[in-house]
Design a protein around this motif. Structure first.
Motif, PDB file in Angstrom:
ATOM      1  N   ILE A   1      -1.398   3.324  -4.343  1.00 57.36           N
ATOM      2  CA  ILE A   1      -1.111   1.912  -4.551  1.00 57.36           C
ATOM      3  C   ILE A   1      -1.867   1.104  -3.509  1.00 57.36           C
ATOM      4  CG2 ILE A   1       0.715   0.179  -4.745  1.00 57.36           C
ATOM      5  CD1 ILE A   1       0.927   2.573  -6.727  1.00 57.36           C
ATOM      6  N   SER A   2      -2.558   0.066  -3.933  1.00 51.78           N
ATOM      7  CA  SER A   2      -3.234  -0.813  -2.985  1.00 51.78           C
ATOM      8  C   SER A   2      -3.221  -2.235  -3.523  1.00 51.78           C
ATOM      9  CB  SER A   2      -4.678  -0.352  -2.731  1.00 51.78           C
ATOM     10  OG  SER A   2      -5.434  -0.378  -3.927  1.00 51.78           O
ATOM     11  N   THR A   3      -3.313  -3.176  -2.603  1.00 51.95           N
ATOM     12  CA  THR A   3      -3.320  -4.593  -2.962  1.00 51.95           C
ATOM     13  C   THR A   3      -4.455  -5.270  -2.220  1.00 51.95           C
ATOM     14  OG1 THR A   3      -0.907  -4.527  -3.152  1.00 51.95           O
ATOM     15  CG2 THR A   3      -1.949  -6.695  -3.135  1.00 51.95           C
ATOM     16  N   THR A   4      -5.311  -5.977  -2.957  1.00 50.10           N
ATOM     17  CA  THR A   4      -6.401  -6.736  -2.375  1.00 50.10           C
ATOM     18  C   THR A   4      -6.232  -8.188  -2.766  1.00 50.10           C
ATOM     19  OG1 THR A   4      -7.873  -4.810  -2.534  1.00 50.10           O
ATOM     20  CG2 THR A   4      -8.900  -6.960  -2.210  1.00 50.10           C
ATOM     21  N   ARG A   5      -5.897  -8.997  -1.767  1.00 51.26           N
ATOM     22  CA  ARG A   5      -5.583 -10.403  -2.006  1.00 51.26           C
ATOM     23  C   ARG A   5      -4.456 -10.482  -3.030  1.00 51.26           C
ATOM     24  NH1 ARG A   5     -11.765 -12.927  -2.083  1.00 51.26           N
ATOM     25  NH2 ARG A   5     -12.269 -12.337   0.078  1.00 51.26           N
ATOM     26  N   ASP A   6      -4.718 -11.048  -4.210  1.00 49.07           N
ATOM     27  CA  ASP A   6      -3.656 -11.191  -5.210  1.00 49.07           C
ATOM     28  C   ASP A   6      -3.749 -10.138  -6.310  1.00 49.07           C
ATOM     29  OD1 ASP A   6      -2.621 -13.430  -3.919  1.00 49.07           O
ATOM     30  OD2 ASP A   6      -3.969 -14.799  -4.985  1.00 49.07           O
ATOM     31  N   MET A   7      -4.635  -9.154  -6.143  1.00 50.87           N
ATOM     32  CA  MET A   7      -4.834  -8.150  -7.180  1.00 50.87           C
ATOM     33  C   MET A   7      -4.193  -6.827  -6.794  1.00 50.87           C
ATOM     34  SD  MET A   7      -6.371  -9.636  -9.638  1.00 50.87           S
ATOM     35  CE  MET A   7      -6.795  -8.191 -10.628  1.00 50.87           C
TER      36      MET A   7
ATOM     37  N   LEU B   1      -4.676   7.255 -14.679  1.00 49.73           N
ATOM     38  CA  LEU B   1      -4.548   5.899 -15.195  1.00 49.73           C
ATOM     39  C   LEU B   1      -4.788   4.915 -14.058  1.00 49.73           C
ATOM     40  CD1 LEU B   1      -1.301   6.257 -17.366  1.00 49.73           C
ATOM     41  CD2 LEU B   1      -3.673   6.439 -18.115  1.00 49.73           C
ATOM     42  N   GLU B   2      -5.636   3.929 -14.308  1.00 54.50           N
ATOM     43  CA  GLU B   2      -5.927   2.919 -13.298  1.00 54.50           C
ATOM     44  C   GLU B   2      -5.406   1.568 -13.772  1.00 54.50           C
ATOM     45  OE1 GLU B   2      -9.973   2.870 -12.076  1.00 54.50           O
ATOM     46  OE2 GLU B   2      -9.967   4.970 -11.424  1.00 54.50           O
ATOM     47  N   LEU B   3      -4.588   0.953 -12.936  1.00 56.51           N
ATOM     48  CA  LEU B   3      -4.003  -0.345 -13.241  1.00 56.51           C
ATOM     49  C   LEU B   3      -4.637  -1.395 -12.344  1.00 56.51           C
ATOM     50  CD1 LEU B   3      -1.737  -2.025 -14.683  1.00 56.51           C
ATOM     51  CD2 LEU B   3      -0.307  -1.534 -12.684  1.00 56.51           C
ATOM     52  N   CYS B   4      -5.253  -2.384 -12.946  1.00 56.44           N
ATOM     53  CA  CYS B   4      -5.847  -3.497 -12.215  1.00 56.44           C
ATOM     54  C   CYS B   4      -5.343  -4.784 -12.840  1.00 56.44           C
ATOM     55  CB  CYS B   4      -7.377  -3.420 -12.268  1.00 56.44           C
ATOM     56  SG  CYS B   4      -8.192  -4.747 -11.356  1.00 56.44           S
ATOM     57  N   THR B   5      -4.514  -5.509 -12.106  1.00 58.05           N
ATOM     58  CA  THR B   5      -3.913  -6.724 -12.640  1.00 58.05           C
ATOM     59  C   THR B   5      -3.451  -7.603 -11.492  1.00 58.05           C
ATOM     60  OG1 THR B   5      -2.262  -7.546 -14.207  1.00 58.05           O
ATOM     61  CG2 THR B   5      -1.585  -5.744 -12.767  1.00 58.05           C
TER      62      THR B   5
ATOM     63  N   ASP C   1       0.862  -1.182   0.000  1.00 57.52           N
ATOM     64  CA  ASP C   1       0.000   0.000   0.000  1.00 57.52           C
ATOM     65  C   ASP C   1       0.900   1.235   0.000  1.00 57.52           C
ATOM     66  OD1 ASP C   1      -3.050   0.805   0.671  1.00 57.52           O
ATOM     67  OD2 ASP C   1      -1.703   2.196   1.655  1.00 57.52           O
ATOM     68  N   ALA C   2       0.495   2.267  -0.734  1.00 60.64           N
ATOM     69  CA  ALA C   2       1.327   3.481  -0.773  1.00 60.64           C
ATOM     70  C   ALA C   2       0.512   4.649  -1.297  1.00 60.64           C
ATOM     71  CB  ALA C   2       2.556   3.279  -1.660  1.00 60.64           C
ATOM     72  N   LYS C   3       0.903   5.843  -0.875  1.00 61.26           N
ATOM     73  CA  LYS C   3       0.380   7.080  -1.443  1.00 61.26           C
ATOM     74  C   LYS C   3       1.556   8.006  -1.691  1.00 61.26           C
ATOM     75  CE  LYS C   3      -4.460   7.387  -0.046  1.00 61.26           C
ATOM     76  NZ  LYS C   3      -4.666   6.031   0.417  1.00 61.26           N
ATOM     77  N   VAL C   4       1.532   8.664  -2.848  1.00 59.11           N
ATOM     78  CA  VAL C   4       2.611   9.559  -3.251  1.00 59.11           C
ATOM     79  C   VAL C   4       2.006  10.876  -3.697  1.00 59.11           C
ATOM     80  CG1 VAL C   4       4.582   9.889  -4.785  1.00 59.11           C
ATOM     81  CG2 VAL C   4       3.962   7.579  -4.044  1.00 59.11           C
TER      82      VAL C   4
END
Length: 442
Positions: A355-361, A325-329, A143-146
């Motif tokens: 930046i965020s991470t949910t489970r494996d995404m 831009l939104e990155l979902c992968t 997780d991050a914020k810039v």
């Protein structure tokens, strides 16, 4: 409410008296849900109340704050991001429970992560270098914020060890992380002001980012680019008869605006006694009656100018220009390093990131401009999307300038009737473009 066995009757009475009373009403206003909070007054409690609402990404359309002696009352008119009233019972219950406990402070869980705080001089490709170093040191950014503002960058990143999945606690590894990141941040000319810190402390990310940029004195630095014509207007005057300093802020409305302003006033050791917040269209008007924590108003011209500068900076930090831009992968090691390297190699500068991470995404948001801060060429954006993955990287917003220039080109190539048809066609193309269903609308 459950009582601890060690509390006597007097302590229970004090808790009852200081516990906020919360009422959430959907009937009194036709366009918004009204949230009322009555509580004993203490420094920072207004910020805690606003934080509860903004952490849910609610939009505060109106607000009235009034303090009477040792008691204060807040009234907020809120909607969701689509402008609708709140109808989800679980959300309403969460707001009630959270606001009832604000008098005792709110806790944010660290979730077994290590926090990295970074500040320094911003430059094109800096974020790419930071993520490359972290990947090399086997740090997974969860997780991050810039934020960037006036040529400065502040980042708060939560990481864990790639191999063990645990927080990073080894002192030698922490020293290596701090040293290498400091070398990246200082570059060739920022030896003194580049700072890195590794911490296990629990903190509210966005409040901490404001504090970091405030400590870095970003508000005193000259902007790299000429400010747009829509810069926030801040005035500060003293109401001598009542002993208040009156602060007025006028700017474009956006989510979390009230949080950013109240956060800055609170961290500058001012108390808000009364306030009125209202919005009209895309404009926001905020008025605060404040004093120092010692009860005195602003007492000098340098202090007044400092308040103006700090509030302007607070509004501008989150209002980054650029294409969203939104990155979902699927998340993987080195993902952020690879994506931001592609941005850098194509001359895109990241002005803000979430930046965020949910489970494996991986669910990441980047705001990008060209290398000198202007709107990025849509064709360049499409090229980057092709390299990263059209289905993974989507364009969600384009800056108004791009729309304006597109409209001008249409006006120059068609008559009145033709312009109407072209504009409608262009609007449809843009919507398809935003949804990722076509590669270009030019």
């Amino acid at each position: 409410m459950e009582w601890s066995a060690c509390l006597d009757e007097y302590e229970k009475l004090v808790i009852r008296m200081t516990t906020p009373r919360v009422v959430i009403d959907n009937a009194v206003c036709p366009k918004a849900t009204v949230v009322k909070v009555d509580s004993a007054r203490k420094h920072g409690i207004l910020l805690e109340a606003v934080q509860v609402l903004t952490d849910l990404n609610l939009s505060i359309k109106k607000a009235y704050i009034s303090s009477d002696g040792r008691w204060f009352m807040d009234v907020f008119h809120v909607t969701d991001l689509n402008g609708n009233k709140l109808t989800d019972k679980s959300v309403i219950n969460y707001i009630e429970q959270s606001l009832v406990t604000i008098h005792y402070g709110r806790k944010t869980g660290s979730n077994g992560l290590t926090a990295l705080e970074l500040t320094g001089t911003d430059r094109v490709g800096l974020l790419s270098e930071v993520f490359a170093v972290l990947a090399d040191l086997q740090c997974n950014v969860v997780d991050a914020k810039v934020w960037t503002h006036n040529g400065r960058i502040a980042a708060l990143m939560f990481v864990k060890d790639c191999n063990s999945g645990s927080p990073i606690e080894d002192t030698q590894q922490i020293d290596r992380i701090e040293a290498r990141l400091r070398n990246v941040l200082k570059g060739d000319n920022d030896i003194r002001s580049a700072k890195t810190m590794v911490s296990m402390a629990v903190t509210h990310t966005e409040r901490r980012l404001h504090q970091m940029m405030f400590a870095d004195r970003d508000y005193e630095r000259n902007p790299i680019l000429q400010p747009s014509g829509d810069s926030p207007v801040v005035t500060v005057q003293n109401w001598v008869e009542r002993g208040y300093s009156v602060v007025n802020v006028q700017c474009r409305d956006r989510t979390k605006l009230l949080f950013d302003v109240v956060c800055t006033l609170t961290d500058m050791e001012y108390i808000v006694f009364h306030a009125t917040i209202k919005t009209s269209g895309d404009r926001a008007y905020l008025e605060f009656y404040i004093r120092h924590t010692d009860g005195t108003p602003i007492s000098s011209e340098p202090e007044r100018q400092r308040v103006i500068q700090c509030l302007q900076a607070a509004v501008e930090r989150r209002a980054s220009e650029g294409v969203r831009l939104e990155l979902c992968t699927l998340d993987r090691q080195c993902l952020l390093a690879d994506v931001t390297r592609t941005f850098r190699e194509n001359g895109l500068n990241v002005t803000r990131a979430e930046i965020s991470t949910t489970r494996d995404m991986a669910l990441n948001v980047f705001y990008v401009t060209d290398a000198i801060g202007n709107a990025a060429d849509p064709k360049l954006i499409e090229s980057v999307r092709q390299k990263i993955g059209m289905s993974s990287l989507k364009v969600k917003e384009l800056p108004p300038l791009v729309y304006h220039q597109e409209a001008e080109r249409e006006d120059q190539t068609a008559g009145v009737a033709g312009t109407v048809l072209l504009s409608l066609g262009s609007l449809v193309k843009r919507n398809l473009y935003h949804l990722g269903l076509i590669r270009s609308y030019s």
